[in-house]
Design a protein around this motif. Sequence first.
Motif, PDB file in Angstrom:
ATOM      1  N   TYR A 269       0.845  -1.198   0.000  1.00  0.00           N
ATOM      2  CA  TYR A 269       0.000   0.000   0.000  1.00  0.00           C
ATOM      3  C   TYR A 269       0.879   1.246   0.000  1.00  0.00           C
ATOM      4  N   GLU A 270       1.859   1.284  -0.901  1.00  0.00           N
ATOM      5  CA  GLU A 270       2.836   2.373  -0.891  1.00  0.00           C
ATOM      6  C   GLU A 270       2.206   3.737  -1.130  1.00  0.00           C
ATOM      7  N   SER A 271       0.992   3.784  -1.698  1.00  0.00           N
ATOM      8  CA  SER A 271       0.345   5.077  -1.907  1.00  0.00           C
ATOM      9  C   SER A 271       0.049   5.777  -0.583  1.00  0.00           C
ATOM     10  N   GLU A 272       0.012   5.008   0.529  1.00  0.00           N
ATOM     11  CA  GLU A 272      -0.246   5.580   1.846  1.00  0.00           C
ATOM     12  C   GLU A 272       1.034   6.009   2.558  1.00  0.00           C
ATOM     13  N   ASN A 276       9.405   4.998  -0.166  1.00  0.00           N
ATOM     14  CA  ASN A 276       9.364   3.867  -1.084  1.00  0.00           C
ATOM     15  C   ASN A 276      10.445   2.857  -0.698  1.00  0.00           C
ATOM     16  N   THR A 316       1.584   2.202   9.598  1.00  0.00           N
ATOM     17  CA  THR A 316       1.698   3.208   8.545  1.00  0.00           C
ATOM     18  C   THR A 316       2.074   4.556   9.152  1.00  0.00           C
TER      19      THR A 316
END
Length: 325
Positions: A269-272, A276, A316
């Motif tokens: 869920y790298e968009s959160e 990176n 997160t």
Amino acid sequence: MVTMGPAADWARRQVDTGRVPVAVLGVSSSRGIEDIVAFGSDDGRPASTEDHFALFSVTKPITALTVMRNVELGRLALGTPLSAAVQGFGASRTDTVTLEHLLSHRSGITDPKIDDVTPLRDSLMAAGQTFYAGSLVQYCNLAFEGAAAMAEWAAGRPFEAQVQALADDTGAGGLTFDSDCNPHTVHVDSEPSLNVHAMYKNRHPGAGLFGRAADLLNLGTELLRDSGKAVQPATLAAMRRPRTTGVPFISILESPRRHTGLGFQMPAYESELLANGIYGHPGWAGTEWWMLPEQDRCVVFLTNVLDTPDLGVDTTELFNAVAAS
């Protein structure tokens, strides 16, 4: 220093809100350990930065690093079948389970309960088949017993001695499979219940290590340095390469939260996330060990409660706090 920073504030908040009774947070870089802080107390025992915790599945990448040292030396290959090391394994199977399958949860081995009293090697020999090896992904603890057996077969010495060599080479000498290190009590409030002491007796290569924050931070520092003290840079790059992207998962979750390499996991869920390339592993009792290579950071969070995400512990937030600090 993280003592008064947002990452430490996050760890303190997990204790202050009652999600966990104790927490130890540590951050290191390629230069070494930057800070370790401890919060809370449990049944009158204050948390200390020197405390051991049951690492649960944080054990998996450490086992994988140990096994991959044998691959570097040409003793094993990722395509080596488990049946070569464990004679008689999979006699009724029509597929071939390889080291790569074992380390990436694609073995199809039916996983017993982690506190099952049957010796792990016997469980491995008796294990059923859930799917054809490589065709699906399903989290499997017992697969790491298979990987450990392959390391013993390849190197001709006990797997735990090989783990100790990795630990000694990377400043992680407190890592141990011995429960007499006085770890914090693991709180089991979920169903199904867990017999923690039965699990400890298994000395499980997929979940049985105990460790301190400094052990994981020192090991993480060597990975960030790409120093070769743990594994060589090419090996680490291969371990970080996702092996499960696009492969169907057998899971109770709607979608996979993480992709799996060889022992290591990567957030799906790298968009959160602000960062990176994060890789590492969580543990069932709330333990976390992650590398953020773009930020030159390793972060360790240690606690002692099963299923912390269900209690509101959101890593997160931690990843983003570390990335921005």
